[in-house]
Motif scaffolding. Structure first.
Motif, PDB file in Angstrom:
ATOM      1  N   HIS A   1      -2.941   4.620  -2.925  1.00  0.00           N
ATOM      2  CA  HIS A   1      -4.056   5.342  -2.300  1.00  0.00           C
ATOM      3  C   HIS A   1      -3.744   6.824  -2.391  1.00  0.00           C
ATOM      4  CE1 HIS A   1      -6.158   6.363   1.803  1.00  0.00           C
ATOM      5  NE2 HIS A   1      -6.811   6.869   0.763  1.00  0.00           N
TER       6      HIS A   1
ATOM      7  N   MET B   1      -4.489  10.459  -1.609  1.00  0.00           N
ATOM      8  CA  MET B   1      -5.162  11.443  -0.775  1.00  0.00           C
ATOM      9  C   MET B   1      -4.739  12.820  -1.290  1.00  0.00           C
ATOM     10  SD  MET B   1      -4.496   9.323   2.705  1.00  0.00           S
ATOM     11  CE  MET B   1      -3.210   8.384   1.865  1.00  0.00           C
TER      12      MET B   1
ATOM     13  N   ASP C   1       0.776   5.287   0.236  1.00  0.00           N
ATOM     14  CA  ASP C   1      -0.059   6.439   0.605  1.00  0.00           C
ATOM     15  C   ASP C   1       0.498   7.728   0.021  1.00  0.00           C
ATOM     16  OD1 ASP C   1      -0.580   4.799   3.651  1.00  0.00           O
ATOM     17  OD2 ASP C   1      -2.173   5.393   2.265  1.00  0.00           O
TER      18      ASP C   1
ATOM     19  N   ASP D   1      -8.688   0.733   6.052  1.00  0.00           N
ATOM     20  CA  ASP D   1      -7.412   1.434   6.119  1.00  0.00           C
ATOM     21  C   ASP D   1      -7.359   2.352   7.333  1.00  0.00           C
ATOM     22  OD1 ASP D   1      -5.667   3.569   3.695  1.00  0.00           O
ATOM     23  OD2 ASP D   1      -5.058   2.714   5.611  1.00  0.00           O
TER      24      ASP D   1
ATOM     25  N   HIS E   1       0.848  -1.197   0.000  1.00  0.00           N
ATOM     26  CA  HIS E   1       0.000   0.000   0.000  1.00  0.00           C
ATOM     27  C   HIS E   1       0.879   1.240   0.000  1.00  0.00           C
ATOM     28  CE1 HIS E   1      -3.901   1.960   0.885  1.00  0.00           C
ATOM     29  NE2 HIS E   1      -3.258   2.725   1.719  1.00  0.00           N
TER      30      HIS E   1
HETATM   31 ZN    ZN Z   1      -3.901   4.446   2.866  1.00  0.00          ZN
END
Ligand code: ZN
Ligand code: DX5
Length: 221
Positions: free
Chosen positions: A66, A68, A35, A175, A33
């Motif tokens: 992911h 953001m 971020d 998450d 994963h």
């Molecule tokens: Zn995440």
């Protein structure tokens, strides 16, 4: 119900990234994963395509990215080229969500939407057919090491019901705050994929930490 562990490199020692990722994969981590934070959609600023390219050289495991960030659509082509396998963005961060989900798939990546704790399932209801993954945030995004928000479990249960109603095969990922002590509850509520940053890379033995998470999945609550 499967139990896929996706360690978040946000919590890894970046000066030992290869070693840390290899340890997590040795313990059974299925995805890695990543971020990505822009300092606008969330307060923190982390990393982007260069780290995805470095991870592509380190492991063959799918890179679960992911985003953001505001305007995630700006990164679809670049991240596909860098080797992202999953491209998950927040519907709160852009306008034309369905168009961008289609573009993610056209670039050969799995398309995911992430919902913040206060964001309702209504934000994904019209595009369930365009989704390969739903990411339920069980913390407010921006940082690792936070505690699992208990209200997440009911939201996970409702998300599973929504996916089942649509006969969707999308993954249901959780998450934030996932540890050996917390994972059984969201798993029992219907989640099948779990991000874990601190619980894996904050441990002395990341491989053992991944195994401990996987073992707890099998426990019925
Ligand atoms: Zn995440
Ligand atoms: C938070 C990130 C999470 C976080 C998870 O904004 O999206 O992936 O890194 O870290 P832990 O498992 O420590 O909560």
């Amino acid at each position: 119900m499967s139990c896929r562990i996706a360690p978040s490199v946000l919590s890894a020692d970046l000066d030992r990234l290869r070693e840390q990722v290899e340890q997590a994969v040795a313990g059974g981590a299925e995805w890695i994963h990543v971020d990505v934070m822009d300092g606008h959609f969330v307060p923190n600023l982390t990393f982007g395509a260069p780290l995805i390219r470095a991870l592509r050289r380190i492991t063959d495991r799918p890179l679960d990215v992911h985003l953001m960030v505001q305007h995630p659509e700006r990164y679809i082509t670049e991240y596909a080229d860098a080797g992202a396998a999953v491209f998950t963005f927040h519907p709160e961060a852009t306008v034309h969500v369905q168009r961008h989900l289609s573009a993610v798939r056209e670039h050969g990546m799995l398309a995911g939407l992430a919902l913040n704790p206060a964001s309702p399932l209504a934000l994904i209801e019209e595009v369930v057919g365009d989704l390969d993954l739903v990411l339920v945030m069980s913390v407010n995004p921006g940082y690792g090491g936070q505690s699992y928000l208990p209200a997440s479990t009911d939201k996970i249960r409702r998300t599973r019901a929504l996916l089942d109603r649509h006969r969707s095969r999308a993954a249901l990922e959780v998450d934030g705050g996932i540890t050996a002590d917390t994972i059984a509850e969201p798993w029992g509520a219907g989640a099948d994929t779990f991000v874990a940053g601190t619980a894996v890379f904050g441990a002395n033995d990341p491989a053992q930490a991944v195994r401990a998470l996987s073992r707890r999945c099998a426990v019925r609550v």
